[in-house]
Design a protein around this motif. Sequence first.
Motif, short mmCIF file in Angstrom:
data_model
loop_
_atom_site.label_atom_id
_atom_site.label_comp_id
_atom_site.label_asym_id
_atom_site.label_seq_id
_atom_site.Cartn_x
_atom_site.Cartn_y
_atom_site.Cartn_z
N UNK A 175 -4.45 5.52 -5.06
CA UNK A 175 -4.87 5.60 -3.75
C UNK A 175 -6.28 4.72 -3.78
N UNK A 176 -6.96 4.65 -4.59
CA UNK A 176 -7.93 3.94 -4.74
C UNK A 176 -7.83 2.47 -4.73
N UNK A 213 0.59 -1.16 -0.21
CA UNK A 213 0.02 -0.08 -0.10
C UNK A 213 0.89 1.08 -0.07
N UNK A 249 1.20 6.83 -6.55
CA UNK A 249 -0.06 7.76 -6.72
C UNK A 249 0.60 9.36 -6.70
N UNK A 294 0.68 4.21 -2.84
CA UNK A 294 0.47 5.58 -2.34
C UNK A 294 1.62 6.47 -2.82
N UNK A 329 -5.27 1.13 -3.34
CA UNK A 329 -4.72 1.06 -1.95
C UNK A 329 -6.06 0.72 -0.69
N UNK A 330 -6.97 1.30 -1.36
CA UNK A 330 -8.16 1.51 -0.41
C UNK A 330 -9.02 -0.05 -0.61
N UNK A 373 -5.05 10.00 -8.48
CA UNK A 373 -5.41 9.39 -7.33
C UNK A 373 -5.79 7.97 -7.40
N UNK A 374 -5.62 7.33 -8.63
CA UNK A 374 -6.02 5.92 -8.81
C UNK A 374 -5.31 4.97 -7.79
#
Lengths: 101, 256
Positions: free
Chosen positions: A60-61, A44, A51, A48, A63-64, A57-58
């Motif tokens: 981070x999505x 993760x 990113x 990040x 990683x979510x 921001x993809x």
Amino acid sequence: MSVPAGYYLILAAALFSIGAVGVLIRRSVIVMFMCVELMLNSVNLTLVTFARIQANLDGQVLAFFVIVVAAAEVVVGLALVVNLFRLRASTDADGVGALRA
Amino acid sequence: MTPVLAQATEGGAAELWTFIIVGAVALGSALGLILMRNAVHAALMLVLNFLAIAVLYAVLQAQFLAVIQVIVYAGAIVVLFLFVLMLLGVSREDSLTARVPGQKTMASIVGVLLFVSLAAATAGPFLGDASVCGSEAALEGTGDGEPCLGLAAVNAAEGNLRGVGFLLFTDYVWAFEVTSVLLVIAAIGAIVLGRRREDPAELVEPGSTVLPARPGEDDAAAAPGDGAPDAGAPDAGRPDGRPDAEPSRAEGEERT
């Protein structure tokens, strides 16, 4: 006096390697699970960091989603560990020689 | 954005010191995780590691993930680990001695090789001056290394939380829905696996030579073998030492 993005990637690689070594040397299944969580977290951190490098921001999505899947994995894995403990009265991975009982 | 966080995320000396201190905490707690003999201590090291990574997320301009990391990982997952540890009562010392000779040495060598290759593969192009995120060298494409563009402009447009949420419910809405199905399946799986059976022998097929170890019988089987003085305590509930699989297996073969 500032931090290139590669430093974060080196830190994430170190955390991943420590987690992998932990999976290899520990004998308790629960601690092995913890080491797997550590490896997921280091991935993760890599996502990040990339990113931020890409200004996108993809990562981070993604990683979510990794966090969500890790939560589901821990739930099922710990249920398996509880079952293993009922069978063997121990959480030692070395004592488990067969998948069936 | 608060001035302190802005200073820490815009490539100044504050970011360097934050990285050094928090990175040292993360590495130290990760080493503690794999070296602590007590599983509860290892879980506490894991909390420390997750919190350190949450700080790194905040520095890396991922404020939403920093909060999610604290809530989900440090708040829920580690509590689940600790709950299972307490439930099973396995907080006693875990033996770190390897059964395979040279296991630790080989694992360390593998780990070092993994680290070198991973670091070279991922971090190699991003070590120069231009890779300082959001710096002028990065934005103008001058200096060594691949440029790091930085998320300052993206986050300033609509905020990190709104940006991630917008992506999540537009481009990734299908994956999001599949994730909800995955969570339901995981919950059902945990319920099915956690169902208590009256007789542990139901878990194995009839006729199998491998029978499950029952705590009381395991004590009786192990007591003459190793002569442990506390193995026969009737109110122990769980055997104190780590019972081996061998007595129960031998016992099962005798029974069949």
